[in-house]
Write an enzyme that holds these catalytic residues in place. Structure first.
Site, PDB file in Angstrom:
ATOM      1  N   ALA A  70     -40.768  -7.048  -5.505  1.00  0.00           N
ATOM      2  CA  ALA A  70     -42.051  -6.451  -5.135  1.00  0.00           C
ATOM      3  C   ALA A  70     -42.917  -6.242  -6.373  1.00  0.00           C
ATOM      4  CB  ALA A  70     -41.824  -5.117  -4.422  1.00  0.00           C
TER       5      ALA A  70
ATOM      6  N   GLN B 155     -39.322 -13.632   2.423  1.00  0.00           N
ATOM      7  CA  GLN B 155     -38.419 -12.519   2.727  1.00  0.00           C
ATOM      8  C   GLN B 155     -39.102 -11.454   3.584  1.00  0.00           C
ATOM      9  OE1 GLN B 155     -37.093  -9.207   0.037  1.00  0.00           O
ATOM     10  NE2 GLN B 155     -35.142 -10.294   0.059  1.00  0.00           N
TER      11      GLN B 155
ATOM     12  N   CYS C 215     -32.880  -3.863  -0.583  1.00  0.00           N
ATOM     13  CA  CYS C 215     -33.839  -3.061  -1.335  1.00  0.00           C
ATOM     14  C   CYS C 215     -33.430  -1.584  -1.344  1.00  0.00           C
ATOM     15  CB  CYS C 215     -35.244  -3.200  -0.730  1.00  0.00           C
ATOM     16  SG  CYS C 215     -36.476  -2.206  -1.620  1.00  0.00           S
TER      17      CYS C 215
ATOM     18  N   LYS D 219     -29.964 -11.113   2.035  1.00  0.00           N
ATOM     19  CA  LYS D 219     -29.652 -10.547   0.720  1.00  0.00           C
ATOM     20  C   LYS D 219     -29.214  -9.099   0.922  1.00  0.00           C
ATOM     21  CE  LYS D 219     -31.513 -10.309  -4.003  1.00  0.00           C
ATOM     22  NZ  LYS D 219     -31.399  -8.901  -4.410  1.00  0.00           N
TER      23      LYS D 219
ATOM     24  N   HIS E 283     -26.010  -8.771  -4.372  1.00  0.00           N
ATOM     25  CA  HIS E 283     -26.272  -8.051  -5.622  1.00  0.00           C
ATOM     26  C   HIS E 283     -25.081  -7.127  -5.838  1.00  0.00           C
ATOM     27  CE1 HIS E 283     -29.311  -5.660  -8.277  1.00  0.00           C
ATOM     28  NE2 HIS E 283     -28.073  -5.532  -8.728  1.00  0.00           N
TER      29      HIS E 283
ATOM     30  N   ASN F  28     -26.000 -12.271  -7.700  1.00  0.00           N
ATOM     31  CA  ASN F  28     -27.168 -11.605  -8.276  1.00  0.00           C
ATOM     32  C   ASN F  28     -26.725 -10.341  -9.000  1.00  0.00           C
ATOM     33  OD1 ASN F  28     -29.822  -9.579  -6.976  1.00  0.00           O
ATOM     34  ND2 ASN F  28     -30.007 -10.976  -8.684  1.00  0.00           N
ATOM     35  N   GLY F  29     -27.291 -10.146 -10.192  1.00  0.00           N
ATOM     36  CA  GLY F  29     -26.993  -8.926 -10.939  1.00  0.00           C
ATOM     37  C   GLY F  29     -26.603  -9.195 -12.373  1.00  0.00           C
ATOM     38  N   ASP F  30     -27.368  -8.633 -13.322  1.00  0.00           N
ATOM     39  CA  ASP F  30     -27.088  -8.740 -14.759  1.00  0.00           C
ATOM     40  C   ASP F  30     -27.134 -10.178 -15.270  1.00  0.00           C
ATOM     41  OD1 ASP F  30     -26.821  -6.035 -14.760  1.00  0.00           O
ATOM     42  OD2 ASP F  30     -24.650  -5.985 -15.051  1.00  0.00           O
TER      43      ASP F  30
ATOM     44  N   GLY G  82     -33.336 -11.927 -11.339  1.00  0.00           N
ATOM     45  CA  GLY G  82     -34.391 -10.951 -11.090  1.00  0.00           C
ATOM     46  C   GLY G  82     -35.040 -10.521 -12.396  1.00  0.00           C
TER      47      GLY G  82
END
EC number: 1.3.1.-
Length: 327
Positions: free
Chosen positions: A19, A71, A103, A142, A172, A203-205, A227
Site C-alpha cells: 500500500a 490484489q 495485511c 497471500k 510471509h 516472502n520475508g527478509d 517487499g
C-alpha cells in the site's frame, strides 16, 4: 521460470503488493528491471462494489507490465464473489487475482479483513472457494504464519487454499503480531512447501539477491516475493535473476545511476499524478534511493523542500555533478 495457473512467469522473483508503494509507476520500474510479476496495491472489495473513486484509481494498470496481479481484500464472501463476476472478470488489464489474508494494519484487521481472516479458517475457506469458482483468471492467496505465536496455522490455511482450487500461495514468515519486526521464519515456508502440491512463494527478509538464492535453496519454494527490499532498489530484480542463472552480479550500483533512476521515477510519477501529490510521494522514494550515498541527509532535507518537478530534477542534476567532480 514458474507457472501460476495458465500464466507463465519469465522470472520467479516477484514484487510484493504494498500500500502506498506499488502504484503503476513503481510497478513499471520494477518490471523494467526484471520482476517476473508485479502486484497492485491492495484494493477493497467493498470499494469496488460501491464504485469508490480512490479504489478505481488503484486499478490503473499499464498493460505493458504484463503479467500483473491485482490484489483484493475483504471478508464478505458475497461481496468478494459479486465483484469478481460483475467487474474483475470483465477486465483484461491484469492476469492474476490475489486475495489478501496477510495485511497486519489495524484499520484492515479491525474490520475482519487481511490477516484477521487467519483467525477464522472457515470464513477464509469460503472466500477462497467462491472467489476461485467465480474467477476466469488464476487466483492466488497471500497469508502469514499465523495470528500470533499461540495461533500458528499457516499449514491449515495452505491446505484449505489448495482444496479450494487456489493456483498458488504466498507465505510471509511472520505472524500478524510481529508486523514487520523480528526475523522472518523461513522454516515455515519450507514446511508449507513440503506439504503443498501447488506453487509456494516465499516472502520475508529479502534484501539482497543472495537472500533470494538462499531462500529458494533453504525452503525449496517456487518463487520469492520482495517487499521492503525493493524500496529504492529495483536493481534487486535484475541482479537476483542473474544470480539465479548462475551469473556473477555486476558491481554495486553507482551513486550516479541511483540518482538518474530517481530522476526517471520523478518524471514518470509527475506524468501519472498531480505534481504536488507526486512530489509528496517522492519524498519517501528519494530517501530510499539515496540511502548510503555521501551527503544523503543533506539531500533528503533538500528534496523535502521542493515544490515543483523542475526544482527536484535540478537538485538531482546538481548532486550528480557534485559526484562526478569528486570522483
Amino acid at each position: 521460470m514458474m507457472k501460476i495457473g495458465n500464466i507463465e512467469l519469465k522470472s520467479n522473483v516477484i514484487l510484493a503488493p504494498m500500500a502506498g508503494i506499488t502504484d503503476k509507476t513503481y510497478r513499471t520500474i520494477c518490471k523494467k528491471f526484471g520482476a517476473g510479476l508485479v502486484c497492485t496495491e491492495m484494493i477493497s472489495a467493498k470499494g469496488l462494489l460501491y464504485n469508490d473513486k480512490k479504489t478505481h484509481t488503484l486499478m490503473d494498470i499499464d498493460t505493458g507490465d504484463t503479467p500483473v496481479s491485482l490484489q483484493i481484500f475483504g471478508s464478505d464472501p458475497d461481496i468478494m464473489e459479486k465483484i469478481v463476476i460483475e467487474k474483475l472478470n470483465k477486465m483484461d488489464t491484469f492476469q492474476i487475482l490475489d486475495i489478501n489474508m496477510g495485511c497486519p494494519a489495524p484499520k484492515i484487521v479491525k474490520n475482519g479483513d487481511g490477516s484477521a481472516l487467519m483467525k477464522n479458517p472457515k470464513l477464509a475457506g469460503e472466500i477462497m472457494k467462491r472467489v476461485k469458482a467465480a474467477s476466469t483468471k488464476p487466483v492466488t492467496v497471500k497469508f502469514r504464519k499465523g495470528w500470533n505465536d499461540e495461533s500458528i496455522n499457516f499449514l491449515e490455511i495452505g491446505k484449505i487454499a489448495q482444496d479450494a482450487g487456489i493456483d498458488a500461495v504466498t507465505l510471509h514468515g511472520r505472524t500478524r503480531e510481529q508486523f514487520y519486526s523480528g526475523k522472518a521464519d523461513w522454516d515455515s515456508i519450507r514446511k508449507l512447501k513440503e506439504n503443498m502440491d501447488i506453487p509456494v512463494i516465499g516472502n520475508g527478509d529479502i534484501f539482497t539477491p543472495k537472500d533470494v538464492l538462499d531462500m529458494i535453496e533453504y525452503t525449496g519454494c517456487d518463487g520469492v516475493m520482495i517487499g521492503r527490499g525493493a524500496f529504492g532498489n529495483p536493481w534487486i530484480f535484475r541482479d537476483s535473476n542473474e544470480l539465479l542463472k548462475g551469473n556473477e552480479i555486476e558491481e554495486a550500483i553507482s551513486h550516479e545511476e541511483k540518482l538518474r533512476q530517481l530522476s526517471e521515477h520523478v518524471e514518470m510519477l509527475v506524468r501519472e499524478k498531480p505534481e504536488r501529490v507526486a512530489l509528496m510521494q517522492m519524498r519517501k522514494h528519494a530517501g530510499w534511493y539515496i540511502k548510503g550515498l555521501r551527503g544523503a541527509a543533506e539531500m533528503r532535507g533538500s528534496f523535502n523542500k521542493v515544490k515543483t518537478r523542475d526544482e527536484m530534477i535540478e537538485l538531482i542534476n546538481e548532486y550528480i555533478e557534485k559526484i562526478n567532480k569528486n570522483s
